[in-house]
Design an enzyme around this catalytic site. Sequence first.
Site, PDB file in Angstrom:
ATOM      1  N   HIS A  75      29.009  41.253  37.391  1.00 21.24           N
ATOM      2  CA  HIS A  75      28.983  42.722  37.446  1.00 21.24           C
ATOM      3  C   HIS A  75      28.353  43.259  36.171  1.00 21.24           C
ATOM      4  CE1 HIS A  75      32.152  43.772  40.720  1.00 21.24           C
ATOM      5  NE2 HIS A  75      31.455  42.706  41.051  1.00 21.24           N
ATOM      6  N   TYR A 204      37.301  52.881  38.459  1.00 12.96           N
ATOM      7  CA  TYR A 204      38.520  53.314  37.757  1.00 12.96           C
ATOM      8  C   TYR A 204      38.616  54.830  37.942  1.00 12.96           C
ATOM      9  CZ  TYR A 204      38.636  48.816  35.253  1.00 12.96           C
ATOM     10  OH  TYR A 204      38.698  47.478  34.929  1.00 12.96           O
ATOM     11  N   PRO A 296      47.047  46.137  32.263  1.00 12.53           N
ATOM     12  CA  PRO A 296      45.850  45.528  32.858  1.00 12.53           C
ATOM     13  C   PRO A 296      44.645  46.471  32.962  1.00 12.53           C
ATOM     14  CG  PRO A 296      47.556  45.849  34.498  1.00 12.53           C
ATOM     15  CD  PRO A 296      48.171  46.163  33.181  1.00 12.53           C
ATOM     16  N   LYS A 300      42.233  42.740  30.068  1.00 21.17           N
ATOM     17  CA  LYS A 300      42.207  41.941  28.835  1.00 21.17           C
ATOM     18  C   LYS A 300      43.207  40.785  28.839  1.00 21.17           C
ATOM     19  CE  LYS A 300      38.900  43.972  27.249  1.00 21.17           C
ATOM     20  NZ  LYS A 300      37.761  43.169  27.700  1.00 21.17           N
ATOM     21  N   TYR A 387      34.920  46.407  26.897  1.00 19.01           N
ATOM     22  CA  TYR A 387      35.215  45.941  28.251  1.00 19.01           C
ATOM     23  C   TYR A 387      34.638  44.538  28.489  1.00 19.01           C
ATOM     24  CZ  TYR A 387      36.129  46.197  33.267  1.00 19.01           C
ATOM     25  OH  TYR A 387      36.612  45.960  34.534  1.00 19.01           O
TER      26      TYR A 387
HETATM   27  P1  FAS Z   1      51.310  33.093  32.528  1.00 17.83           P
HETATM   28  O1  FAS Z   1      52.512  33.999  32.592  1.00 17.83           O
HETATM   29  O2  FAS Z   1      50.210  33.240  33.511  1.00 17.83           O
HETATM   30  O3  FAS Z   1      51.807  31.560  32.663  1.00 17.83           O
HETATM   31  C1  FAS Z   1      52.990  31.122  32.021  1.00 17.83           C
HETATM   32  C2  FAS Z   1      53.513  29.921  32.786  1.00 17.83           C
HETATM   33  O4  FAS Z   1      54.639  29.398  32.081  1.00 17.83           O
HETATM   34  C3  FAS Z   1      54.009  30.305  34.177  1.00 17.83           C
HETATM   35  O5  FAS Z   1      53.435  29.454  35.148  1.00 17.83           O
HETATM   36  C4  FAS Z   1      55.528  30.123  34.101  1.00 17.83           C
HETATM   37  O6  FAS Z   1      56.076  29.667  35.320  1.00 17.83           O
HETATM   38  C5  FAS Z   1      55.661  29.081  33.014  1.00 17.83           C
HETATM   39  N1  FAS Z   1      56.940  29.126  32.302  1.00 17.83           N
HETATM   40  C6  FAS Z   1      57.615  30.233  31.891  1.00 17.83           C
HETATM   41  N2  FAS Z   1      58.741  29.861  31.249  1.00 17.83           N
HETATM   42  C7  FAS Z   1      58.771  28.499  31.241  1.00 17.83           C
HETATM   43  C8  FAS Z   1      59.670  27.524  30.733  1.00 17.83           C
HETATM   44  N3  FAS Z   1      60.768  27.906  30.065  1.00 17.83           N
HETATM   45  N4  FAS Z   1      59.396  26.218  30.929  1.00 17.83           N
HETATM   46  C9  FAS Z   1      58.255  25.831  31.567  1.00 17.83           C
HETATM   47  N5  FAS Z   1      57.353  26.701  32.080  1.00 17.83           N
HETATM   48  C10 FAS Z   1      57.626  28.019  31.912  1.00 17.83           C
HETATM   49  N6  FAS Z   1      45.557  40.409  33.334  1.00 17.83           N
HETATM   50  C11 FAS Z   1      44.330  40.903  33.575  1.00 17.83           C
HETATM   51  O7  FAS Z   1      43.420  40.664  32.781  1.00 17.83           O
HETATM   52  N7  FAS Z   1      44.100  41.680  34.698  1.00 17.83           N
HETATM   53  C12 FAS Z   1      45.101  41.937  35.606  1.00 17.83           C
HETATM   54  O8  FAS Z   1      44.879  42.625  36.593  1.00 17.83           O
HETATM   55  C13 FAS Z   1      46.394  41.416  35.399  1.00 17.83           C
HETATM   56  N8  FAS Z   1      47.408  41.640  36.297  1.00 17.83           N
HETATM   57  C14 FAS Z   1      48.664  41.124  36.039  1.00 17.83           C
HETATM   58  C15 FAS Z   1      49.748  41.318  36.933  1.00 17.83           C
HETATM   59  C16 FAS Z   1      51.014  40.804  36.647  1.00 17.83           C
HETATM   60  C17 FAS Z   1      52.164  41.026  37.616  1.00 17.83           C
HETATM   61  C18 FAS Z   1      51.233  40.082  35.459  1.00 17.83           C
HETATM   62  C19 FAS Z   1      52.614  39.535  35.129  1.00 17.83           C
HETATM   63  C20 FAS Z   1      50.181  39.867  34.578  1.00 17.83           C
HETATM   64  C21 FAS Z   1      48.890  40.377  34.866  1.00 17.83           C
HETATM   65  N9  FAS Z   1      47.808  40.165  34.006  1.00 17.83           N
HETATM   66  C22 FAS Z   1      46.569  40.659  34.229  1.00 17.83           C
HETATM   67  C23 FAS Z   1      47.971  39.415  32.844  1.00 17.83           C
HETATM   68  C24 FAS Z   1      47.938  37.968  33.248  1.00 17.83           C
HETATM   69  O9  FAS Z   1      46.747  37.704  33.901  1.00 17.83           O
HETATM   70  C25 FAS Z   1      48.170  37.174  31.999  1.00 17.83           C
HETATM   71  O10 FAS Z   1      47.410  37.675  30.915  1.00 17.83           O
HETATM   72  C26 FAS Z   1      47.860  35.713  32.192  1.00 17.83           C
HETATM   73  O11 FAS Z   1      48.619  35.245  33.270  1.00 17.83           O
HETATM   74  C27 FAS Z   1      48.198  34.994  30.891  1.00 17.83           C
HETATM   75  O12 FAS Z   1      48.249  33.656  31.158  1.00 17.83           O
HETATM   76  P2  FAS Z   1      49.352  32.745  30.437  1.00 17.83           P
HETATM   77  O13 FAS Z   1      49.414  33.097  29.002  1.00 17.83           O
HETATM   78  O14 FAS Z   1      49.011  31.356  30.851  1.00 17.83           O
HETATM   79  O15 FAS Z   1      50.761  33.196  31.043  1.00 17.83           O
HETATM   80  C1  PHB Z   2      41.768  42.997  39.330  1.00 16.95           C
HETATM   81  O1  PHB Z   2      40.760  42.785  40.048  1.00 16.95           O
HETATM   82  O2  PHB Z   2      42.893  42.496  39.577  1.00 16.95           O
HETATM   83  C2  PHB Z   2      41.613  43.867  38.100  1.00 16.95           C
HETATM   84  C3  PHB Z   2      40.340  44.238  37.696  1.00 16.95           C
HETATM   85  C4  PHB Z   2      40.205  45.050  36.575  1.00 16.95           C
HETATM   86  C5  PHB Z   2      41.339  45.465  35.898  1.00 16.95           C
HETATM   87  C6  PHB Z   2      42.614  45.076  36.300  1.00 16.95           C
HETATM   88  C7  PHB Z   2      42.755  44.275  37.420  1.00 16.95           C
HETATM   89  O3  PHB Z   2      41.189  46.273  34.810  1.00 16.95           O
END
Ligand code: FAS
Ligand code: PHB
Length: 392
Positions: A75, A204, A296, A300, A387
């Site tokens: 994009h 957005y 989100p 980032k 961005y």
């Molecule tokens: P994660 O949380 O992905 O992974 C951590 C892992 O550790 C999990 O699999 C968990 O099961 C495991 N774990 C936890 N405790 C443990 C323990 N005690 N023992 C063993 N394992 C354990 N980011 C964006 O950029 N755009 C988005 O749209 C976006 N939407 C999101 C929506 C939601 C609901 C959430 C919660 C986050 C969102 N994020 C988004 C942010 C997300 O993408 C995170 O930045 C990303 O998952 C970070 O990855 P990790 O640091 O690996 O953490």
């Molecule tokens: C998504 O596609 O999940 C998404 C894209 C851009 C954002 C947040 C989420 O800023």
Amino acid sequence: MSRIRTQVCIVGGGPSGLLLGQILHRAGIDTRILERRPRAHVLSRIRAGVLEGGTVDMLRRAGVGDRLAREGFVHTGTRVASRDRAFRIDFAESAGKPVTVYGQTEVTQDLYDARDASDAAPVIHGVEGVTIHGADTDVPHVTYDAGGTAHRIDCDWVVGCDGFHGVSRRTIPEAVRTEVERVYPFGWLGVLSETPPVDHELIYANSPRGFALASMRNENLSRYYVQAPVTDRAEDWPDDRFWDELRRRLPADAAETLVTGPSIEKSLAPLRSFICEPMRWGRLCLVGDAAHIVPPTGAKGLNLAVSDVHYLSEGLIAACGGEAEGMDRYSDRALARVWKAVRYSWWFTTLMHRYPDDTAFHQKMQEAEIAYLDGSPAARTVFAENYVGLPF
Ligand code: FAS
Ligand code: PHB
């Protein structure tokens, strides 16, 4: 109790733990990855969708860029809309590089596939009671239960990739940790639908009814979000209610062409900014959501986890080669970039959402800033360079 030794014990088998494990394995460093959930559960989470160029480069260098290159969507811009205007910000023109739309689920799948195909120890799923011992010594170890058996892993380093609710951050004594948090008075209700995206790029939208985002995963898989009260639950939003509200918030041309369909995933995520300093304590390092959370809005979260992995893998490879000073700089290097992304994510969230205590003045400030973004090449450059991702 079973007892093994490894060089780096990684807690968490999400994208950051898997990417770190992949990079370290390719550098000849032995790792173990502990994940409390089954792999299917980890892969069922619908989260990030936009990858910065630095993230794409990291994945490619880690040997997991092939499917991304084939299936990712490059994009070169995004649309921003408000009550009385809609315009496009061109990333190539304003920042000289694009982003790639490729779901976090796919990134995580590719990383699991790569580890399966390597001779690295398989991720250990279903672990319980993970406890980190001796992080402030030179001989840390990790204990956990799995399958009714107690296990111990002796290691040189422990890396907490276990997300916001994990155990690793809490292992750092409160007297050592400084935590800063901003909880936003709204959440994002997200829907995944097997429908063609409403536009070829993201939209957005700041509407008087609240924020909305139109995103996608591929040409027949759309991802949409609407701002919703944190007190709401996904079940409060039947599909018809969601689609009607999305239509009311998107710019008219998109609202008219929106293709709706049954949701195949629906979830409500609270929004917060959270940072823990430092990101290292002795032989324990924090990565990704274990150390920081961003709303989100600026896409980032996942990208920051990747830049943490970039800095930490450099330090660990040097340390495992006998140069420990590389690790001394990890926390400061990572946090320098984290804080800039936290600022940007907070700024964009504040610009695009309606607040319960909104005043006429705040709404006028939002409209003026969006008008400035529309009319100023300098403002668009500032937006775009953040961005697409600041340099590592
Ligand atoms: P994660 O949380 O992905 O992974 C951590 C892992 O550790 C999990 O699999 C968990 O099961 C495991 N774990 C936890 N405790 C443990 C323990 N005690 N023992 C063993 N394992 C354990 N980011 C964006 O950029 N755009 C988005 O749209 C976006 N939407 C999101 C929506 C939601 C609901 C959430 C919660 C986050 C969102 N994020 C988004 C942010 C997300 O993408 C995170 O930045 C990303 O998952 C970070 O990855 P990790 O640091 O690996 O953490
Ligand atoms: C998504 O596609 O999940 C998404 C894209 C851009 C954002 C947040 C989420 O800023």
